[in-house]
Design a protein around this motif. Structure first.
Motif, PDB file in Angstrom:
ATOM      1  N   LEU A  69      37.722-108.269 -44.042  1.00  0.00           N
ATOM      2  CA  LEU A  69      38.123-109.608 -43.615  1.00  0.00           C
ATOM      3  C   LEU A  69      38.466-109.644 -42.138  1.00  0.00           C
ATOM      4  N   ILE A  70      39.221-108.629 -41.680  1.00  0.00           N
ATOM      5  CA  ILE A  70      39.665-108.591 -40.298  1.00  0.00           C
ATOM      6  C   ILE A  70      39.973-107.144 -39.916  1.00  0.00           C
ATOM      7  N   THR A  71      39.682-106.783 -38.673  1.00  0.00           N
ATOM      8  CA  THR A  71      39.952-105.424 -38.207  1.00  0.00           C
ATOM      9  C   THR A  71      40.893-105.459 -37.007  1.00  0.00           C
ATOM     10  N   LEU A  72      41.690-104.419 -36.896  1.00  0.00           N
ATOM     11  CA  LEU A  72      42.664-104.340 -35.808  1.00  0.00           C
ATOM     12  C   LEU A  72      41.957-104.298 -34.455  1.00  0.00           C
ATOM     13  N   GLU A  73      40.889-103.512 -34.362  1.00  0.00           N
ATOM     14  CA  GLU A  73      40.191-103.350 -33.086  1.00  0.00           C
ATOM     15  C   GLU A  73      39.642-104.680 -32.585  1.00  0.00           C
ATOM     16  N   ASN A  74      39.098-105.474 -33.487  1.00  0.00           N
ATOM     17  CA  ASN A  74      38.524-106.760 -33.092  1.00  0.00           C
ATOM     18  C   ASN A  74      39.609-107.714 -32.602  1.00  0.00           C
ATOM     19  N   MET A  76      42.520-106.855 -31.271  1.00  0.00           N
ATOM     20  CA  MET A  76      42.999-106.372 -29.976  1.00  0.00           C
ATOM     21  C   MET A  76      42.055-106.784 -28.858  1.00  0.00           C
ATOM     22  N   GLU A  77      40.740-106.721 -29.121  1.00  0.00           N
ATOM     23  CA  GLU A  77      39.747-107.051 -28.094  1.00  0.00           C
ATOM     24  C   GLU A  77      39.686-108.548 -27.832  1.00  0.00           C
ATOM     25  N   VAL A  78      39.668-109.338 -28.898  1.00  0.00           N
ATOM     26  CA  VAL A  78      39.486-110.788 -28.737  1.00  0.00           C
ATOM     27  C   VAL A  78      40.735-111.453 -28.176  1.00  0.00           C
ATOM     28  N   HIS A  79      41.911-111.016 -28.648  1.00  0.00           N
ATOM     29  CA  HIS A  79      43.152-111.702 -28.275  1.00  0.00           C
ATOM     30  C   HIS A  79      43.969-110.926 -27.238  1.00  0.00           C
ATOM     31  N   ASN A  80      43.417-109.813 -26.766  1.00  0.00           N
ATOM     32  CA  ASN A  80      44.084-109.018 -25.733  1.00  0.00           C
ATOM     33  C   ASN A  80      45.505-108.631 -26.153  1.00  0.00           C
ATOM     34  N   LEU A  81      45.633-108.092 -27.355  1.00  0.00           N
ATOM     35  CA  LEU A  81      46.926-107.695 -27.905  1.00  0.00           C
ATOM     36  C   LEU A  81      47.019-106.180 -28.011  1.00  0.00           C
ATOM     37  N   GLY A  82      48.244-105.666 -28.003  1.00  0.00           N
ATOM     38  CA  GLY A  82      48.468-104.255 -28.263  1.00  0.00           C
ATOM     39  C   GLY A  82      48.413-103.992 -29.766  1.00  0.00           C
ATOM     40  N   PRO A  83      48.529-102.722 -30.186  1.00  0.00           N
ATOM     41  CA  PRO A  83      48.400-102.380 -31.611  1.00  0.00           C
ATOM     42  C   PRO A  83      49.405-103.100 -32.508  1.00  0.00           C
ATOM     43  N   ASN A  84      50.675-103.161 -32.096  1.00  0.00           N
ATOM     44  CA  ASN A  84      51.690-103.794 -32.938  1.00  0.00           C
ATOM     45  C   ASN A  84      51.477-105.301 -33.035  1.00  0.00           C
ATOM     46  N   GLY A  85      51.200-105.932 -31.908  1.00  0.00           N
ATOM     47  CA  GLY A  85      50.946-107.376 -31.922  1.00  0.00           C
ATOM     48  C   GLY A  85      49.707-107.719 -32.732  1.00  0.00           C
ATOM     49  N   ALA A  86      48.672-106.885 -32.613  1.00  0.00           N
ATOM     50  CA  ALA A  86      47.443-107.125 -33.367  1.00  0.00           C
ATOM     51  C   ALA A  86      47.676-106.960 -34.869  1.00  0.00           C
ATOM     52  N   LEU A  87      48.528-106.001 -35.232  1.00  0.00           N
ATOM     53  CA  LEU A  87      48.821-105.798 -36.650  1.00  0.00           C
ATOM     54  C   LEU A  87      49.557-107.001 -37.233  1.00  0.00           C
ATOM     55  N   LEU A  88      50.520-107.537 -36.488  1.00  0.00           N
ATOM     56  CA  LEU A  88      51.216-108.744 -36.930  1.00  0.00           C
ATOM     57  C   LEU A  88      50.232-109.906 -37.088  1.00  0.00           C
ATOM     58  N   TYR A  89      49.309-110.015 -36.153  1.00  0.00           N
ATOM     59  CA  TYR A  89      48.291-111.072 -36.228  1.00  0.00           C
ATOM     60  C   TYR A  89      47.458-110.920 -37.503  1.00  0.00           C
ATOM     61  N   CYS A  90      47.072-109.676 -37.824  1.00  0.00           N
ATOM     62  CA  CYS A  90      46.259-109.427 -39.020  1.00  0.00           C
ATOM     63  C   CYS A  90      46.994-109.850 -40.287  1.00  0.00           C
ATOM     64  N   MET A  91      48.300-109.528 -40.366  1.00  0.00           N
ATOM     65  CA  MET A  91      49.070-109.899 -41.551  1.00  0.00           C
ATOM     66  C   MET A  91      49.220-111.415 -41.662  1.00  0.00           C
TER      67      MET A  91
END
Length: 296
Positions: A69-74, A76-91
């Motif tokens: 459904l969604i990947t952390l790497e994508n 981070m790349e699309v929204h210019n987020l770090g790992p923690n911020g991207a993980l929150l976005y995924c959830m």
């Protein structure tokens, strides 16, 4: 707009699940792999659900994978987020598209689900998405859940670390609001270094008088500066009297069976109508008496 159609679970049988949480390195992925092997060996159809969008080094083949459904790497790349911020976005994205997950569960027609969750503890200690996701699953997907919280047993060797583990466990219990089992993992390593423990192992599993831990901390010059804080934390833990631990060696079947029995009681699997148990057997289970009719 929802990704998939609405799903009706009105006539679906009860489903049972385990939510596997804990800090990185506690053994969540190993637990998912070994517990699923045990349940399948016992003849239960078991579905592993990977809800960690950054989980690339898994030792099992997930049946349902959030990365579809969604990947952390994508993110981070699309929204210019770090790992923690991207993980929150995924959830948060999964929460908004919860119908995708509900549809995946409906299609599997399994009785037992194991959810492998990310290791970032703030997701269930300070953030609402995971709580909302599993509350929705419990209410909509007829899913009876319990939380399995894994803590590395090396925390027992240090009073400060152990108090931190107790606070994290208590926080997760209150935040998620499901039946809860705390496991001390890597017990084989703990036994090898038992001489480093200040107290017997029962002290840590039963969480006995924590004032002894405070006495231990008072011998540390740095920790003495936080005596009042430590005493307040210990008081909170003892006031609730909810946190205990169970030892587990994930590579010993007899140890995993004990955990499985605890899980079956916590999520209600032992009360399935088709298990063939009579009322005396159910009462014996509630009293903690071994049930000879169990599938083990």
């Amino acid at each position: 707009m929802s990704l998939v159609r609405k799903t009706n679970f009105k006539n679906v049988n009860k489903l049972y699940g385990q939510l596997i949480i804990g800090p990185p390195g506690a053994g969540k992925t190993t637990y998912c792999s070994e517990m699923s092997k045990l349940l399948r060996k016992l003849g239960r159809k078991t579905i592993i659900v990977n809800l960690d969008p950054a989980n690339d080094n898994i030792t099992y083949e997930p049946d349902i994978d959030l990365r579809n459904l969604i990947t952390l790497e994508n993110v981070m790349e699309v929204h210019n987020l770090g790992p923690n911020g991207a993980l929150l976005y995924c959830m948060e994205y999964l929460e908004k598209n919860i119908e995708w997950l509900i549809e995946q569960l409906r299609d599997e027609h399994a009785a037992n689900y194991i959810f492998d969750l990310p290791g970032q503890v703030e997701l269930y200690s300070h953030h609402e998405s995971l709580t909302n996701i599993f509350s929705k699953l419990a209410n909509t997907a007829n899913l009876q859940l319990c939380v399995i919280h894994l803590v590395d047993s090396h925390h027992c060797s240090d009073a400060g670390k152990f108090i931190s583990a107790l606070m994290l466990s208590l926080n997760a219990m209150l935040k998620l609001g499901f039946p809860h089992i705390n496991l001390l993992t890597k017990v084989d390593l703990l036994k090898k270094h038992s001489d480093k423990l200040q107290f017997g192992i029962d002290f840590y599993t039963e969480v006995l008088d924590l004032n002894y831990l405070l006495d231990s901390l008072d011998t540390d010059h740095f920790a003495r500066k936080y005596t009042k804080l430590n005493r307040a934390l210990v008081s909170i833990i003892e006031d609730y009297s909810l946190v205990t631990f169970q030892l587990v060696n994930m590579f010993k079947e007899e140890s995993l069976i004990k955990v499985k029995n605890s899980v079956d009681k916590a999520n209600g699997y032992v009360f399935k109508a088709d298990e063939g148990r009579h009322i005396n057997s159910l009462l014996a289970c509630a009293m903690g008496i071994p049930d000879k009719t169990s599938d083990v």
